[in-house]
Scaffold this active site. Structure first.
Site, PDB file in Angstrom:
ATOM      1  N   SER A 190       0.970  -1.095   0.099  1.00  0.00           N
ATOM      2  CA  SER A 190       0.079  -0.073   0.027  1.00  0.00           C
ATOM      3  C   SER A 190       0.892   1.292   0.052  1.00  0.00           C
ATOM      4  O   SER A 190       1.585   1.425  -0.862  1.00  0.00           O
ATOM      5  CB  SER A 190      -1.039  -0.093   1.067  1.00  0.00           C
ATOM      6  OG  SER A 190      -1.990   1.006   1.038  1.00  0.00           O
TER       7      SER A 190
ATOM      8  N   ASP B 150      -5.712  -3.081  -2.644  1.00  0.00           N
ATOM      9  CA  ASP B 150      -4.805  -2.824  -1.643  1.00  0.00           C
ATOM     10  C   ASP B 150      -4.210  -4.155  -1.214  1.00  0.00           C
ATOM     11  O   ASP B 150      -4.961  -5.096  -0.739  1.00  0.00           O
ATOM     12  CB  ASP B 150      -5.468  -2.139  -0.443  1.00  0.00           C
ATOM     13  CG  ASP B 150      -4.334  -1.550   0.572  1.00  0.00           C
ATOM     14  OD1 ASP B 150      -3.498  -2.129   0.702  1.00  0.00           O
ATOM     15  OD2 ASP B 150      -4.458  -0.331   0.804  1.00  0.00           O
TER      16      ASP B 150
END
Length: 479
Positions: free
Chosen positions: A69, A214
């Site tokens: 991320s 993500d």
């Protein structure tokens, strides 16, 4: 010789096979809190510059850098090359990048408006994130990074993690995606940013689709993932690594950076959670409890497991985890990108350097001070280790070149001896005259009488080692 080339030559990372240590940097996910590991890395890089000069960069010292991320974005910033084949960003640039761009990536609205928007789609449209990442990373692909990288994502169509790594791309060309697409994909946190779709082609022009969200849903703390891929490469016989048995954790040096957590805030309880439905798990206590629970569980399990393995092999000091579990209120959010909050995160990162090094208590699961000084002290020690290892790698590479050159010189000496026996004996593989063959017999016989030699690792030259003649050594040798 141009200055740019000299910088590249002096700092290019040599493969682990030339050294004694395999170094790993891991960076957690955490939205705007990525500014915290940015502060930590800026300090580490400044210490490396004290030892190796102002051109030293983080990517020059770590064999693998893994990030999820926001950590994936930091990883790309540290390893993407500029036109001179040096890192596009220094570690100190990370803080300013977050201060400049987070308010535009996460434009602020009132909390109620965010909640209503999140019920029907992501809070943010992600347009500015895509724009700035594509502008900064341009057309750089995964295969072009200056050291090995590992960036996890999750494919919602295939319902499986997709791990973009420098190792994987060597086996599967379709994984050689633009770094910008990988960063946008690994940052697409559910409810915050839209999923990211793109396509790539392999060498036969066959397309592969990616439908990414993500990477934190798979590995918010990518430390274990990086170590697993590393061990897999060693087991496969990757030429970059010297052989390493599963219990040789002493050769690994791991720095794992968290982005902070509200763990010690204790804002949730069973009494409150018992009454939550979908909305409750997504909106309670000005946070997203469901996301916090999953990411915190993943982070802690990885930390616990990694710490336990290093402790079990007697090398706990080779694993350094820097994390602040005391975040509260707005600083614990992923997206409250106000000037006040971002400045507070900078101060938290700076304060974390002064805090004591902690280690997971394997009995309780809580992090406790382990008497190793501050995180700043630990990073100074790590900088020295990385500096010495880089120097060792350069030295061993030079030695191997010298040994190779010495072997070539020995062959030249043999050719010269043969020339004394036959004017045309330089084609030593096929001049099978009686005179030349007799000369080879004499060389073999005289070699038995010569002294046993061993390579001097400082000079690369073979020298007598006091073990008698080769004949003596063969008599001692037992099969």
């Amino acid at each position: 010789m141009c200055e740019a080339f000299m910088k590249t030559r002096n700092f290019a990372l040599q493969p682990p096979v030339f050294g004694d240590v395999v170094s790993v940097l891991s960076i957690d996910g955490g939205g705007i809190r990525g500014i915290i590991p940015g502060i930590i890395l800026a300090f580490l890089e400044s210490e490396l510059q004290k030892l190796d000069g102002e051109n030293a960069r983080i990517a020059d010292y770590f064999d693998v850098i893994a990030g999820t991320s926001t950590g994936g974005l930091v990883t790309a910033m540290l390893t993407a090359p500029n036109k001179d084949k040096r890192p596009m960003f220094s570690a100190k640039d990370i803080k300013q990048f977050y201060l400049d761009h987070c308010p535009k990536i996460f434009p602020q609205e009132c909390y109620a408006a965010k909640v209503i928007k999140a019920l029907w789609g992501p809070k943010y449209d992600g347009k500015y994130l895509r724009k700035i990442v594509k502008k900064k990373l341009e057309k750089i692909h995964l295969s072009q990074t200056l050291t090995n990288v590992v960036i996890p994502t999750f494919d919602v169509k295939k319902l499986q993690p997709i791990i973009f790594s420098s190792y994987r791309v060597k086996e599967k060309a379709s994984y050689d995606a633009p770094l910008s697409d990988i960063c946008i994909g690994t940052s697409a946190a559910p409810t915050f940013l839209p999923a990211h779709y793109f396509k790539t082609c392999d060498s036969s022009k066959k397309e592969e689709e990616f439908n990414l969200i993500d990477g934190g849903v798979a590995a918010n703390n990518p430390t274990s993932l990086a170590l697993t891929l590393l061990m897999n490469e060693m087991n496969k016989g990757n030429a970059d690594f010297s052989p390493m048995s599963p219990n040789e954790y002493r050769r690994l040096q791991v720095l794992s950076l968290g982005t902070g957590s509200p763990k010690n805030d204790k804002k949730y309880s069973a009494k409150k959670a018992a009454n939550w439905g979908i909305l409750g798990w997504l909106t309670s206590a000005n946070s997203i409890p469901l996301l916090n629970v999953f990411t915190q569980a993943s982070d802690d399990m990885v930390d616990y497991h990694t710490c336990m393995v290093f402790e079990a092999f007697g090398c706990g000091d080779n694993y350094l985890r820097i994390q602040d579990d005391s975040l509260t209120d707005e600083v614990s959010s992923l997206d409250i990108a106000t000037e006040k909050n971002l400045d507070a995160l900078v101060k938290i990162g700076e304060g974390l350097l002064k805090k004591e090094v902690t280690r997971v208590n394997l009995e309780t699961g809580f992090c406790e001070s382990c008497g190793k000084g501050t995180n700043e002290d630990a990073l100074i020690r790590l900088a020295k280790t990385l500096h010495e290892e880089k120097k060792r790698k350069r030295t061993k590479k030079v030695q191997k070149k010298r040994i190779k050159n010495k072997q070539a010189n020995i062959e030249d000496d043999v050719v010269d001896e043969l020339r004394d026996g036959d004017a045309n004996a330089f084609h030593v593989l096929d001049i099978a005259t009686e005179k030349n063959l007799d000369a080879l017999v004499k060389i073999g016989e005289s070699l038995l009488k010569k002294q046993v030699t061993r390579v001097n690792l400082e000079t690369g030259v073979c020298e007598p080692c006091g073990k008698g003649t080769n004949e003596d050594a063969l008599i001692r040798f037992e099969l």
